[in-house]
Every structure is written in C-alpha cells, then in structure tokens.
Write a protein that holds these residues in place. Structure first.
Motif, PDB file in Angstrom:
ATOM      1  N   GLY A 164     -19.863   1.861  -8.476  1.00 19.08           N
ATOM      2  CA  GLY A 164     -19.894   0.972  -7.623  1.00 19.08           C
ATOM      3  C   GLY A 164     -19.994  -1.009  -8.427  1.00 19.08           C
ATOM      4  N   LYS A 165     -21.280  -1.018  -8.489  1.00 14.98           N
ATOM      5  CA  LYS A 165     -21.369  -1.981  -9.576  1.00 14.98           C
ATOM      6  C   LYS A 165     -20.432  -2.455 -10.970  1.00 14.98           C
ATOM      7  CE  LYS A 165     -25.085  -4.275 -12.099  1.00 14.98           C
ATOM      8  NZ  LYS A 165     -26.507  -4.707 -12.250  1.00 14.98           N
ATOM      9  N   ASP A 166     -19.934  -1.530 -11.526  1.00 17.26           N
ATOM     10  CA  ASP A 166     -19.293  -0.714 -12.643  1.00 17.26           C
ATOM     11  C   ASP A 166     -17.816  -0.912 -12.638  1.00 17.26           C
ATOM     12  OD1 ASP A 166     -21.453  -1.513 -14.240  1.00 17.26           O
ATOM     13  OD2 ASP A 166     -22.114   0.241 -14.791  1.00 17.26           O
ATOM     14  N   GLY A 167     -17.853  -0.774 -10.881  1.00 15.74           N
ATOM     15  CA  GLY A 167     -16.290   0.013 -11.107  1.00 15.74           C
ATOM     16  C   GLY A 167     -14.940  -0.619 -10.820  1.00 15.74           C
ATOM     17  N   ASP A 168     -14.163  -1.163 -10.638  1.00 14.59           N
ATOM     18  CA  ASP A 168     -12.711  -1.999 -10.541  1.00 14.59           C
ATOM     19  C   ASP A 168     -13.852  -3.022  -9.072  1.00 14.59           C
ATOM     20  OD1 ASP A 168     -11.325  -1.158 -12.163  1.00 14.59           O
ATOM     21  OD2 ASP A 168     -11.022   0.829 -10.806  1.00 14.59           O
ATOM     22  N   ASP A 169     -12.482  -3.776  -9.326  1.00 15.83           N
ATOM     23  CA  ASP A 169     -12.274  -5.252  -8.218  1.00 15.83           C
ATOM     24  C   ASP A 169     -11.793  -4.497  -7.717  1.00 15.83           C
ATOM     25  OD1 ASP A 169     -11.048  -7.775  -7.608  1.00 15.83           O
ATOM     26  OD2 ASP A 169     -12.901  -8.253  -7.730  1.00 15.83           O
ATOM     27  N   PRO A 170     -11.550  -4.769  -6.161  1.00 17.37           N
ATOM     28  CA  PRO A 170     -10.559  -4.496  -5.212  1.00 17.37           C
ATOM     29  C   PRO A 170      -9.352  -4.662  -5.623  1.00 17.37           C
ATOM     30  CG  PRO A 170     -12.753  -5.449  -4.032  1.00 17.37           C
ATOM     31  CD  PRO A 170     -12.994  -5.318  -5.522  1.00 17.37           C
ATOM     32  N   ALA A 171      -9.420  -6.000  -5.863  1.00 16.17           N
ATOM     33  CA  ALA A 171      -7.943  -7.069  -6.287  1.00 16.17           C
ATOM     34  C   ALA A 171      -6.737  -5.759  -6.563  1.00 16.17           C
ATOM     35  CB  ALA A 171      -7.912  -8.160  -6.859  1.00 16.17           C
ATOM     36  N   VAL A 172      -7.618  -4.982  -7.696  1.00 14.05           N
ATOM     37  CA  VAL A 172      -6.950  -3.231  -8.254  1.00 14.05           C
ATOM     38  C   VAL A 172      -6.502  -2.070  -7.521  1.00 14.05           C
ATOM     39  CG1 VAL A 172      -7.486  -1.926 -10.377  1.00 14.05           C
ATOM     40  CG2 VAL A 172      -8.011  -4.008 -10.237  1.00 14.05           C
ATOM     41  N   VAL A 173      -7.300  -1.767  -6.622  1.00 13.84           N
ATOM     42  CA  VAL A 173      -6.646  -1.327  -5.992  1.00 13.84           C
ATOM     43  C   VAL A 173      -5.781  -1.987  -4.623  1.00 13.84           C
ATOM     44  CG1 VAL A 173      -7.609   0.534  -4.137  1.00 13.84           C
ATOM     45  CG2 VAL A 173      -9.708  -0.525  -6.043  1.00 13.84           C
ATOM     46  N   ALA A 174      -6.286  -3.486  -4.312  1.00 10.55           N
ATOM     47  CA  ALA A 174      -4.511  -3.756  -3.268  1.00 10.55           C
ATOM     48  C   ALA A 174      -3.935  -4.206  -3.901  1.00 10.55           C
ATOM     49  CB  ALA A 174      -5.686  -5.579  -2.887  1.00 10.55           C
ATOM     50  N   LYS A 175      -3.562  -4.274  -5.535  1.00  7.22           N
ATOM     51  CA  LYS A 175      -2.075  -4.197  -6.191  1.00  7.22           C
ATOM     52  C   LYS A 175      -1.281  -2.724  -6.142  1.00  7.22           C
ATOM     53  CE  LYS A 175      -0.390  -4.934 -10.880  1.00  7.22           C
ATOM     54  NZ  LYS A 175      -0.396  -5.294 -12.471  1.00  7.22           N
ATOM     55  N   ALA A 176      -2.063  -1.464  -6.385  1.00 12.27           N
ATOM     56  CA  ALA A 176      -2.041  -0.551  -5.798  1.00 12.27           C
ATOM     57  C   ALA A 176      -1.312  -0.746  -4.725  1.00 12.27           C
ATOM     58  CB  ALA A 176      -2.759   0.739  -6.122  1.00 12.27           C
ATOM     59  N   ILE A 177      -2.010  -1.128  -4.009  1.00 19.51           N
ATOM     60  CA  ILE A 177      -1.430  -0.460  -2.044  1.00 19.51           C
ATOM     61  C   ILE A 177      -0.233  -1.305  -1.803  1.00 19.51           C
ATOM     62  CG2 ILE A 177      -2.025  -0.958   0.189  1.00 19.51           C
ATOM     63  CD1 ILE A 177      -5.408  -0.971  -0.045  1.00 19.51           C
ATOM     64  N   VAL A 178      -0.246  -2.881  -2.366  1.00 18.10           N
ATOM     65  CA  VAL A 178       1.012  -3.594  -2.403  1.00 18.10           C
ATOM     66  C   VAL A 178       2.295  -2.659  -3.103  1.00 18.10           C
ATOM     67  CG1 VAL A 178       2.347  -5.697  -2.798  1.00 18.10           C
ATOM     68  CG2 VAL A 178       0.220  -5.200  -1.846  1.00 18.10           C
ATOM     69  N   ALA A 179       1.893  -2.013  -3.926  1.00 19.20           N
ATOM     70  CA  ALA A 179       2.772  -1.032  -4.478  1.00 19.20           C
ATOM     71  C   ALA A 179       3.774   0.229  -4.178  1.00 19.20           C
ATOM     72  CB  ALA A 179       2.488  -0.577  -5.931  1.00 19.20           C
ATOM     73  N   ALA A 180       2.674   0.374  -2.965  1.00 19.70           N
ATOM     74  CA  ALA A 180       3.057   1.313  -2.575  1.00 19.70           C
ATOM     75  C   ALA A 180       4.277   1.105  -1.479  1.00 19.70           C
ATOM     76  CB  ALA A 180       1.919   2.204  -2.041  1.00 19.70           C
ATOM     77  N   ALA A 181       3.908  -0.082  -0.695  1.00 27.29           N
ATOM     78  CA  ALA A 181       3.836  -0.337   0.670  1.00 27.29           C
ATOM     79  C   ALA A 181       5.764  -1.012  -0.327  1.00 27.29           C
ATOM     80  CB  ALA A 181       3.354  -1.353   1.440  1.00 27.29           C
ATOM     81  N   THR A 182       6.070  -1.337  -1.296  1.00 24.38           N
ATOM     82  CA  THR A 182       7.436  -2.471  -1.986  1.00 24.38           C
ATOM     83  C   THR A 182       7.647  -1.237  -2.449  1.00 24.38           C
ATOM     84  OG1 THR A 182       5.990  -3.819  -3.136  1.00 24.38           O
ATOM     85  CG2 THR A 182       5.589  -4.913  -1.409  1.00 24.38           C
ATOM     86  N   ASP A 183       7.370  -0.509  -3.142  1.00 18.48           N
ATOM     87  CA  ASP A 183       8.239   0.184  -3.854  1.00 18.48           C
ATOM     88  C   ASP A 183       9.520   0.692  -3.338  1.00 18.48           C
ATOM     89  OD1 ASP A 183       6.830  -0.352  -6.270  1.00 18.48           O
ATOM     90  OD2 ASP A 183       6.007   1.642  -6.426  1.00 18.48           O
ATOM     91  N   SER A 184      10.779   0.986  -4.099  1.00 25.31           N
ATOM     92  CA  SER A 184      12.101   0.945  -3.706  1.00 25.31           C
ATOM     93  C   SER A 184      12.034   2.866  -3.397  1.00 25.31           C
ATOM     94  CB  SER A 184      13.273   0.834  -4.094  1.00 25.31           C
ATOM     95  OG  SER A 184      13.251   1.050  -5.443  1.00 25.31           O
ATOM     96  N   ARG A 185      11.245   3.274  -4.230  1.00 25.86           N
ATOM     97  CA  ARG A 185      11.050   4.492  -4.676  1.00 25.86           C
ATOM     98  C   ARG A 185       9.687   4.886  -4.508  1.00 25.86           C
ATOM     99  NH1 ARG A 185      15.993   7.883  -6.804  1.00 25.86           N
ATOM    100  NH2 ARG A 185      14.846   8.588  -7.318  1.00 25.86           N
ATOM    101  N   PRO A 186       8.996   4.926  -3.602  1.00 29.06           N
ATOM    102  CA  PRO A 186       7.851   4.525  -3.878  1.00 29.06           C
ATOM    103  C   PRO A 186       7.063   6.656  -4.394  1.00 29.06           C
ATOM    104  CG  PRO A 186       8.456   5.418  -1.297  1.00 29.06           C
ATOM    105  CD  PRO A 186       9.463   5.244  -2.444  1.00 29.06           C
ATOM    106  N   LYS A 187       5.961   6.172  -4.941  1.00 27.78           N
ATOM    107  CA  LYS A 187       5.478   7.555  -5.504  1.00 27.78           C
ATOM    108  C   LYS A 187       4.135   8.269  -4.194  1.00 27.78           C
ATOM    109  CE  LYS A 187       3.293   5.419  -8.400  1.00 27.78           C
ATOM    110  NZ  LYS A 187       2.614   5.197  -9.943  1.00 27.78           N
TER     111      LYS A 187
END
Length: 271
Positions: A212-235
């Motif tokens: 956890g200490k060496d893990g990604d910033d939550p913003a990295v995950v938030a970016k993926a969430i926004v992509a899932a919410a907005t991509d025209s052809r979601p994965k």
C-alpha cells in the motif's frame, strides 16, 4: 428535479479511491453523489453531494438510490467502491467474520446493482463500474476472504454484463493493484487467532502495508474509473496502473508452477 448532466453515484466516497473517483467524475462533467456510512464525519468536496448509505442494508440502499433519482431524475453511472479487507489465515477467521466481508464487498455490490438496474433499463443506458482488485485474479495468502470476495465480483460482473448489455447497460470492472490509501484501517483482523500462524501473519501484514505504501496514487485508479464511465466503446476490464497490468499479464502468460513460486516468494512463504 432533473438535470441534463450525467449523474454518477459513488459508494465509499469519503476517502481513498472513492473520493478521488468522485472528484475526477466532477471534472469529467458529471453531477456526483458520494456515499458514506456517516456523512457527518466526511470532509466536504467541491461538486460532490454526500448521502448516508449502508450497503449491507436493503432499506438504506433503496432509500439512497431513490433519493438520487428524485433529486436528479437519473443515474447514469454507479461506482461500487465501498469495501473492507481481511487479514489472517483462513483458519483464524470465523465464518461469521468472512460473511461480514462478503456482505459488504459482494452482496453490497449486488444490492446496489439491483437497485439501479430498473432505472438504467428504463432510460436505455447506464454503466455499473465495480471496483475489483488484481486480487480478483491472483491468490492472496492471509487475505483469503478478501481475495475470494474480489474473485466473486469478477464472475458476477462479467455474467451480469451479458444479461443487461442488450438494454443499453454495461457492467464493467476496474482492477487496481496496491494503492496508497487508508484502506488498511478498514481491514478485519482475525477473530480466532492461532499461535501457529502468528509469525506468518505478522510477515503478511508487513507485506500488505508495504504494498500500500509503495502503491499507486488513488488518482491512477480514478482515471481508469472515468475512462470506464465515458469511453464510447467501453472495455469489460480496466487494469489500473502499471503494477496491475504487469501482474495481470503475468497471471495469463507465466506457467502455473512458476507463477505459484512467485506468489510464495513475494509473500515470503516457506517452501
């Protein structure tokens, strides 16, 4: 009241991944409703409306979803982020304790999804984004209940996605690896501790804290969430961050015996 803006509902939005996701969705043009078990303790966030919600309660889920629809007239995206962790060898965790993990991590997701699907079907569109984990793809010694709950979310999400896709609705997965958040504070400790596992449990807890200490910033995950919410052809799956992508690839590509050895080495297990 109705709004022309798309509306996102984010569970577990008081801190960590949920809060970062809520703020990122605001920036992406969404009206955002975030939830917490006790909003009186939540620090306000610009553009985010907070509601009390207990995902283990049918009544609380129905009330929260109903309030969002009444206030905004729509729900376009549900982000199922609320969750807790588990610690200790499986033998050290009672069935009751593991049921608590599943009631939040799995049945909480099911409750929320069932509550929004009728509305999304009626508007012929919507996305349910379930926050899984790379531990939904790989084993996690001394976190068995948590890993099992995320494996369950993987199977549930992919199955329901096939059911609702023809109605304009998608059920998608975001899979983070270690993330630098206060998540460890929401970890269930073993209620039946055994001395035979004490040293290995201590090491496993140290490994989890370091990840956890060496893990990604939550913003990295938030970016993926926004992509899932907005991509025209979601994965179906969005692996969040380079560590998650590396582990996901390794799981698919490395022979089972070699991968098993890597799991034991990483977790400092004997043999």
């Amino acid at each position: 009241m109705t709004t022309a803006q798309p509306v996102a509902l984010v569970t577990g939005a008081s801190s960590g991944i949920g809060r970062s996701a809520a703020l990122a969705l605001v920036e992406a043009g969404f009206e955002v409703v975030g939830t917490s078990r006790n909003t009186s303790k939540v620090t306000p966030a610009d553009g985010v409306t907070f509601l009390d919600l207990d995902v283990t309660s049918d009544g609380s889920v129905a009330a929260a979803v109903g309030e969002v629809i009444e206030r905004f007239g729509r729900i376009d995206v549900l982000v199922n982020n609320a969750g807790i962790g588990s610690s200790g060898a499986d033998e050290e965790n009672s069935v009751t304790q593991s049921q608590r993990v599943f009631d939040i991590n799995v049945f909480g997701v099911m409750r929320m999804t069932k509550a929004v699907l009728p509305h999304m079907r009626a508007q012929a569109g919507g996305r349910v984004i379930n926050i899984s984990s790379i531990l939904g793809l790989v084993p996690a010694p001394y976190m068995a209940a948590y890993a099992a709950s995320k494996h369950a979310i993987e199977g549930y999400s992919e199955s329901v996605d096939h059911e609702v896709r023809e109605h304009g609705v998608r059920v998608l997965l975001v899979e983070p690896a270690g993330t630098n958040t206060p998540f460890e504070a929401n970890t269930v400790e073993p209620d039946l501790p055994l001395q035979v596992y004490a040293e290995r449990r201590r090491i496993a807890d140290q490994v989890a804290v370091a990840v956890g200490k060496d893990g990604d910033d939550p913003a990295v995950v938030a970016k993926a969430i926004v992509a899932a919410a907005t991509d025209s052809r979601p994965k179906l799956r969005y692996t969040a961050g380079s560590n998650a992508r590396r582990i996901s690839t390794a799981r698919r590509m490395i022979p089972a015996r070699a991968f098993d050895q890597q799991i034991r080495k990483f977790n400092k297990l004997a043999g």
